[in-house]
Design an enzyme around this catalytic site. Structure first.
Site, mmCIF file in Angstrom:
data_model
loop_
_atom_site.group_PDB
_atom_site.id
_atom_site.type_symbol
_atom_site.label_atom_id
_atom_site.label_comp_id
_atom_site.label_asym_id
_atom_site.label_seq_id
_atom_site.Cartn_x
_atom_site.Cartn_y
_atom_site.Cartn_z
ATOM 1 N N ARG A 23 -33.801 19.795 13.270
ATOM 2 C CA ARG A 23 -33.173 19.067 12.168
ATOM 3 C C ARG A 23 -31.934 18.369 12.708
ATOM 4 N NH1 ARG A 23 -32.307 23.104 7.314
ATOM 5 N NH2 ARG A 23 -31.005 24.113 8.860
ATOM 6 N N CYS A 39 -39.029 17.278 -3.639
ATOM 7 C CA CYS A 39 -38.527 18.642 -3.430
ATOM 8 C C CYS A 39 -39.699 19.588 -3.207
ATOM 9 C CB CYS A 39 -37.705 19.085 -4.631
ATOM 10 S SG CYS A 39 -37.208 20.809 -4.526
ATOM 11 N N CYS A 42 -40.228 22.606 -5.810
ATOM 12 C CA CYS A 42 -40.592 22.438 -7.220
ATOM 13 C C CYS A 42 -42.045 22.839 -7.471
ATOM 14 C CB CYS A 42 -40.397 20.980 -7.643
ATOM 15 S SG CYS A 42 -38.681 20.597 -8.052
ATOM 16 N N ASN A 75 -39.544 30.837 6.071
ATOM 17 C CA ASN A 75 -38.747 29.647 6.323
ATOM 18 C C ASN A 75 -39.518 28.733 7.277
ATOM 19 O OD1 ASN A 75 -36.690 27.845 7.474
ATOM 20 N ND2 ASN A 75 -35.263 29.137 6.351
ATOM 21 N N HIS A 163 -32.490 22.662 -4.509
ATOM 22 C CA HIS A 163 -33.240 23.530 -5.429
ATOM 23 C C HIS A 163 -32.812 24.983 -5.169
ATOM 24 C CE1 HIS A 163 -37.272 24.152 -7.602
ATOM 25 N NE2 HIS A 163 -36.706 25.349 -7.498
ATOM 26 N N HIS A 165 -32.171 28.588 -4.244
ATOM 27 C CA HIS A 165 -32.964 29.535 -3.456
ATOM 28 C C HIS A 165 -32.034 30.477 -2.699
ATOM 29 C CE1 HIS A 165 -31.958 26.349 -0.559
ATOM 30 N NE2 HIS A 165 -32.115 27.253 0.392
ATOM 31 N N GLN A 167 -32.075 33.345 0.838
ATOM 32 C CA GLN A 167 -32.801 33.601 2.085
ATOM 33 C C GLN A 167 -32.638 35.056 2.488
ATOM 34 O OE1 GLN A 167 -32.528 30.498 5.195
ATOM 35 N NE2 GLN A 167 -31.040 29.501 3.866
ATOM 36 N N CYS A 195 -15.934 58.085 -0.407
ATOM 37 C CA CYS A 195 -16.376 56.753 0.008
ATOM 38 C C CYS A 195 -15.243 55.758 -0.222
ATOM 39 C CB CYS A 195 -17.616 56.350 -0.769
ATOM 40 S SG CYS A 195 -17.979 54.589 -0.678
ATOM 41 N N CYS A 198 -16.010 53.271 -3.076
ATOM 42 C CA CYS A 198 -15.867 53.890 -4.409
ATOM 43 C C CYS A 198 -14.388 53.918 -4.794
ATOM 44 C CB CYS A 198 -16.420 55.315 -4.416
ATOM 45 S SG CYS A 198 -18.204 55.441 -4.435
HETATM 46 ZN ZN LIG Z 1 -36.967 21.277 -6.740
HETATM 47 ZN ZN LIG Z 2 -19.274 54.499 -2.613
#
Ligand SMILES: [Zn+2]
Ligand SMILES: [Zn+2]
Ligand SMILES: [Zn+2]
Length: 349
Positions: A23, A39, A42, A75, A163, A165, A167, A195, A198
């Site tokens: 690309r 697209c 779609c 992908n 659009h 999305h 990954q 933790c 927490c």
């Molecule tokens: Zn689209």
């Molecule tokens: Zn925790």
């Protein structure tokens, strides 16, 4: 075949994936505007993507045809490749291995929406179910150590299609940033028997100055040492190390809190480019007492420049307290409804 190479000084792995260089826009300096017009995500263009790995579909519809609500595909320009062996090997003092892993795209709606926040909360819920199902499926493959779910919105944040999305990249090693978080949390746990995350959630809720959205099981807040303006973390209030177990706390509530937090950011900052990443426990362990999953949302408002690159030290021009205050005052009401909203079908679980 992509390669994984390790920097021996700081034990940082790098993926060398030349296929993605296909690309040319990746290398041009000013961010190129996202492609408009055709697209591939779609509905109706299912044959323009790699075949479907899973989907939430209307009953009776076939894979790779219309009728889906969330659709997962590989992908087209994967950073890592699913087939093959790791073949770990040295090259002099260096370590390397084959770039084996998974790189999937989760298409969040058949409609051409540009933001997750344009979906009905029911549909956002299905996106969360999709995250969970893909992590559960991929952790069964013993070649893999970690599953990172993330989202790029806007070309500045790395998106090449508008659009909406998410990954998933699954790696054969635990990323060093996660190792660092787990080590830090482990040290705190060894010392206090609690933790760290927490305790952070409890302290942020009690203090309140940095809280953006709070519900029964989840809280979104701007972290005390935010690296970036309007950086926001979302985490469960009770202990849970792996995102895959989120259903015990309520995926409906998570979808609601995530959508409201993102809507506030979109309203306050006028649809900024952003990334979010889910930091969760690795595949190589089940429940961990000293780690706690969370979502880090990073609006891409400032550029990381020389000082930050050189030091790992960030300069943030907005206090997290002011950012949280501004976000609390921003409405969380949905900005624009999708044109012909997909009917919110009941979740099939
Ligand atoms: Zn689209
Ligand atoms: Zn925790
Ligand atoms: Zn994190």
């Amino acid at each position: 075949m992509p390669e994984l190479r390790k920097d021996p000084v700081v034990n940082r792995w790098v993926i060398i994936a030349t296929e993605r260089g296909a690309r040319p826009s990746d290398f041009s300096t000013p961010p190129v505007p996202l492609k408009r017009g055709f697209c591939p995500f779609c509905e109706g263009n299912e044959d323009k993507t790699p075949p479907e790995i899973m989907a939430f579909r209307e009953p009776g519809t076939a894979p790779n045809t219309r009728g889906w609500r969330v659709r997962v595909v590989s992908n087209k320009y994967p950073a890592l490749q699913i087939e093959g062996n790791l073949d770990k090997r040295p090259q002099g003092l260096y370590d390397m291995m084959n770039g084996i892993g998974a790189h999937e795209v989760m298409i969040e709606t058949p409609e051409h929406c540009t933001s997750l926040t344009q979906l009905k909360t029911k549909n956002v819920e299905e996106v969360m179910w999709t995250y969970r199902e893909r992590l559960i499926d991929l952790r069964r493959d013993h070649r893999f150590a970690y599953g990172m779910i993330f989202k790029n919105v806007g070309s500045v944040a790395g998106a090449s299609l508008e659009h909406t999305h998410s990954q998933l990249i699954v790696t054969p090693i635990v990323p060093s940033l996660l190792e660092r978080e787990m080590n830090g949390a482990r040290q705190f746990y060894n010392y206090r028997d609690r933790c760290l995350f927490c305790d952070i959630a409890a302290q942020e809720i009690a203090d309140g100055r940095r809280v953006v959205v709070e519900e029964e099981n989840f809280v979104a807040f701007t972290p005390f040492a935010s690296r970036f303006p309007f950086e926001t973390w979302l985490m469960p209030k009770t202990h849970q190390s792996h995102f895959e177990n989120v259903q015990r706390l309520g995926i409906d509530e998570l979808a609601d809190v995530l959508k409201r937090t993102l809507t506030k950011l979109e309203r306050a900052l006028e649809n900024p480019p952003y990334n979010y990443v889910i930091h969760t426990g690795p595949f190589t362990s089940s429940d961990l007492e000293a780690y706690h999953w969370h979502i880090e949302i990073i609006p891409r408002l400032t550029k990381v420049a020389g000082f930050e690159w050189g030091t790992g030290f960030y300069i943030n021009p907005v206090t997290p307290e002011a950012a949280a205050e501004f976000l609390r005052q921003s409405s969380d009401e949905q900005i624009a409804a999708p044109t012909a909203a997909a009917a919110a079908a009941p979740v099939s679980h």
